[in-house]
Design a protein around this motif. Structure first.
Motif, short mmCIF file in Angstrom:
data_model
loop_
_atom_site.label_atom_id
_atom_site.label_comp_id
_atom_site.label_asym_id
_atom_site.label_seq_id
_atom_site.Cartn_x
_atom_site.Cartn_y
_atom_site.Cartn_z
N LEU A 13 15.33 7.13 -10.35
CA LEU A 13 16.51 6.79 -9.57
C LEU A 13 16.20 6.03 -8.27
CD1 LEU A 13 19.56 7.16 -9.81
CD2 LEU A 13 19.34 9.30 -8.54
N PRO A 14 15.22 6.43 -7.47
CA PRO A 14 14.99 5.72 -6.20
C PRO A 14 14.74 4.22 -6.33
CG PRO A 14 13.85 7.83 -6.18
CD PRO A 14 14.36 7.64 -7.57
N PRO A 15 13.91 3.75 -7.28
CA PRO A 15 13.75 2.30 -7.38
C PRO A 15 15.04 1.56 -7.71
CG PRO A 15 12.02 3.44 -8.60
CD PRO A 15 13.03 4.47 -8.23
N ILE A 16 15.93 2.22 -8.44
CA ILE A 16 17.21 1.59 -8.79
C ILE A 16 18.12 1.55 -7.56
CG2 ILE A 16 19.25 1.74 -10.25
CD1 ILE A 16 17.52 3.28 -12.27
N ALA A 58 7.43 14.35 -1.46
CA ALA A 58 6.07 13.86 -1.27
C ALA A 58 6.04 12.34 -1.18
CB ALA A 58 5.18 14.34 -2.42
N GLN A 59 6.88 11.67 -1.96
CA GLN A 59 6.97 10.21 -1.88
C GLN A 59 7.47 9.77 -0.51
OE1 GLN A 59 9.36 9.72 -5.59
NE2 GLN A 59 7.92 8.07 -6.01
N MET A 60 8.50 10.44 -0.02
CA MET A 60 9.07 10.08 1.28
C MET A 60 8.04 10.23 2.39
SD MET A 60 12.81 11.94 0.95
CE MET A 60 13.46 11.26 2.48
N VAL A 61 7.34 11.36 2.38
CA VAL A 61 6.36 11.63 3.43
C VAL A 61 5.13 10.73 3.28
CG1 VAL A 61 4.83 13.39 4.39
CG2 VAL A 61 7.16 14.00 3.71
N GLY A 62 4.64 10.61 2.05
CA GLY A 62 3.46 9.78 1.81
C GLY A 62 3.68 8.33 2.19
N PHE A 63 4.88 7.82 1.93
CA PHE A 63 5.21 6.43 2.26
C PHE A 63 5.09 6.18 3.76
CE2 PHE A 63 8.13 2.99 3.30
CZ PHE A 63 7.89 2.06 2.30
N GLU A 64 5.51 7.16 4.56
CA GLU A 64 5.55 6.97 6.01
C GLU A 64 4.27 7.42 6.71
OE1 GLU A 64 7.79 5.41 7.60
OE2 GLU A 64 9.38 5.27 6.10
N ARG A 119 12.87 -0.76 3.93
CA ARG A 119 12.39 0.56 4.33
C ARG A 119 13.54 1.55 4.44
NH1 ARG A 119 9.23 1.75 9.98
NH2 ARG A 119 8.61 3.91 9.59
N LEU A 120 14.64 1.10 5.04
CA LEU A 120 15.82 1.96 5.14
C LEU A 120 16.36 2.28 3.75
CD1 LEU A 120 18.06 3.34 6.76
CD2 LEU A 120 19.22 1.12 6.90
N ALA A 121 16.47 1.27 2.88
CA ALA A 121 16.98 1.49 1.53
C ALA A 121 16.08 2.43 0.75
CB ALA A 121 17.10 0.15 0.80
N PHE A 122 14.76 2.28 0.91
CA PHE A 122 13.81 3.15 0.21
C PHE A 122 14.03 4.61 0.59
CE2 PHE A 122 9.87 5.56 0.14
CZ PHE A 122 9.37 5.30 -1.13
N GLN A 123 14.10 4.88 1.88
CA GLN A 123 14.22 6.27 2.31
C GLN A 123 15.59 6.84 2.00
OE1 GLN A 123 11.88 8.06 2.86
NE2 GLN A 123 10.23 7.07 4.01
N LEU A 124 16.64 6.03 2.07
CA LEU A 124 17.97 6.52 1.70
C LEU A 124 18.03 6.86 0.21
CD1 LEU A 124 20.38 4.18 3.72
CD2 LEU A 124 19.95 6.62 4.10
N ALA A 160 0.83 -1.21 0.00
CA ALA A 160 0.00 0.00 0.00
C ALA A 160 0.86 1.25 0.00
CB ALA A 160 -0.93 -0.01 1.21
N GLN A 161 1.97 1.23 0.72
CA GLN A 161 2.86 2.38 0.76
C GLN A 161 3.55 2.62 -0.59
OE1 GLN A 161 4.41 0.48 4.52
NE2 GLN A 161 5.10 2.57 4.87
N LEU A 162 3.88 1.53 -1.27
CA LEU A 162 4.50 1.68 -2.59
C LEU A 162 3.51 2.20 -3.62
CD1 LEU A 162 6.71 -1.54 -2.70
CD2 LEU A 162 7.49 0.83 -2.57
N VAL A 163 2.23 1.88 -3.44
CA VAL A 163 1.21 2.40 -4.35
C VAL A 163 1.20 3.92 -4.33
CG1 VAL A 163 -1.27 2.59 -4.76
CG2 VAL A 163 -0.25 0.35 -4.38
N ILE A 164 1.22 4.51 -3.13
CA ILE A 164 1.17 5.98 -3.06
C ILE A 164 2.45 6.59 -3.63
CG2 ILE A 164 2.12 6.23 -0.72
CD1 ILE A 164 0.02 8.47 -0.31
N ALA A 165 3.60 5.93 -3.43
CA ALA A 165 4.84 6.46 -4.00
C ALA A 165 4.78 6.45 -5.52
CB ALA A 165 6.03 5.63 -3.50
#
Length: 279
Positions: free
Chosen positions: A149-152, A212-218, A175-180, A107-112
């Protein structure tokens, strides 16, 4: 021309894509669903188009550059159409609890992804509107690559020796890798936006979309009401949604193209030339 070496950076993404997406996609290409193929192929085609555009303008291949620009009318709507298909596939994996990873993060990846896909279309539209302002146009087009870039990076970070794969929220430190990965992209976007006034809109928008992706995910992505929205997404027919997304992207590009008609540009150039020649 600005960003003279941009195409080298874009070319460098392709081997990184191969490594990052081998375990979850390329390594099992024949078993992947159509939605994943559509999203992966159109996103790769978009990066290839950006690379060709960047190289051709600096190699003084104006014909190739114009051809690549016209190809945007085909590739970007296809990319937009693939977005809802990929989103619905992700939403269905989360709803059915198909595996622990998607049950936790689907669900979090959907919003991103819902932020990233439309942002690419909007930035390309902005670039078309300002295609006669070289710096603004180039920044807006290249900024679309930052959202890839972030998915890579997020898939490559856990491969680094010493990365805490059992760390924050488990699942290989996702989760750590996503936000970094998002934070790195945000810093790059801010740095590029600060370089010149012409770069502010394109790279600034990429920075806002990334934040917005970072905030929306969390935040939103973890709420029960968002969960109900994701369930609703799985119940919407995918094909009409994809067609509508393609139509909207094509309409925006056409509107942007018509905003600066070629004959008006020639007339303006003739007026300036006449003024310069006047005694």
């Amino acid at each position: 021309m600005p960003y003279r070496h941009a195409y080298w950076w874009l070319l460098a993404l392709f081997p990184l894509i191969a490594v990052a997406f081998w375990p979850g996609y390329l390594g099992q290409f024949g078993e992947a669903p159509f939605a994943l193929h559509a999203h992966g192929i159109t996103a790769t085609a978009w990066l290839a188009l950006l690379t060709l555009q960047s190289w051709s303008i600096h190699a003084r291949r104006a014909v190739w550059h114009r051809a690549a620009g016209l190809a945007t009318f085909a590739i970007l709507p296809m990319f937009a159409a693939a977005g809802p298909l990929a989103l619905q596939g992700m939403a269905m994996l989360w709803r059915t609890q198909a595996d622990p990873f998607h049950a936790a993060f689907g669900a979090q990846l959907v919003i991103a992804d819902m932020i990233a896909g439309p942002s690419v279309v909007l930035m390309a539209t902005y670039a078309f509107v300002h295609r006669r302002r070289v710096g603004v146009h180039a920044a807006a087009m290249l900024a679309t690559a930052l959202l890839v870039l972030p998915p890579i990076v997020g898939r490559l970070l856990p491969l680094i020796p010493g990365f805490p794969v059992g760390g924050w929220a488990g699942f290989g430190g996702f989760r750590l890798a996503f936000q970094l990965a998002e934070a790195l992209t945000l810093l790059i976007a801010i740095a590029l936006a600060a370089r010149t006034p012409a770069a502010r809109a394109g790279f600034g928008f990429a920075a806002l979309a990334t934040a917005a992706q970072m905030v929306g995910f969390e935040t939103i992505g973890t709420t029960p009401i968002w969960g109900r929205c994701v369930v609703l997404l799985t119940e919407i027919p995918a094909e009409p949604t994809a067609v509508a997304a393609a139509f909207v992207a094509a309409a925006l590009l056409w509107w942007a193209w018509q905003t600066v008609p070629p004959h008006a540009i020639r007339n303006a150039a003739q007026v300036r030339a006449a003024g310069d020649a006047a005694p």
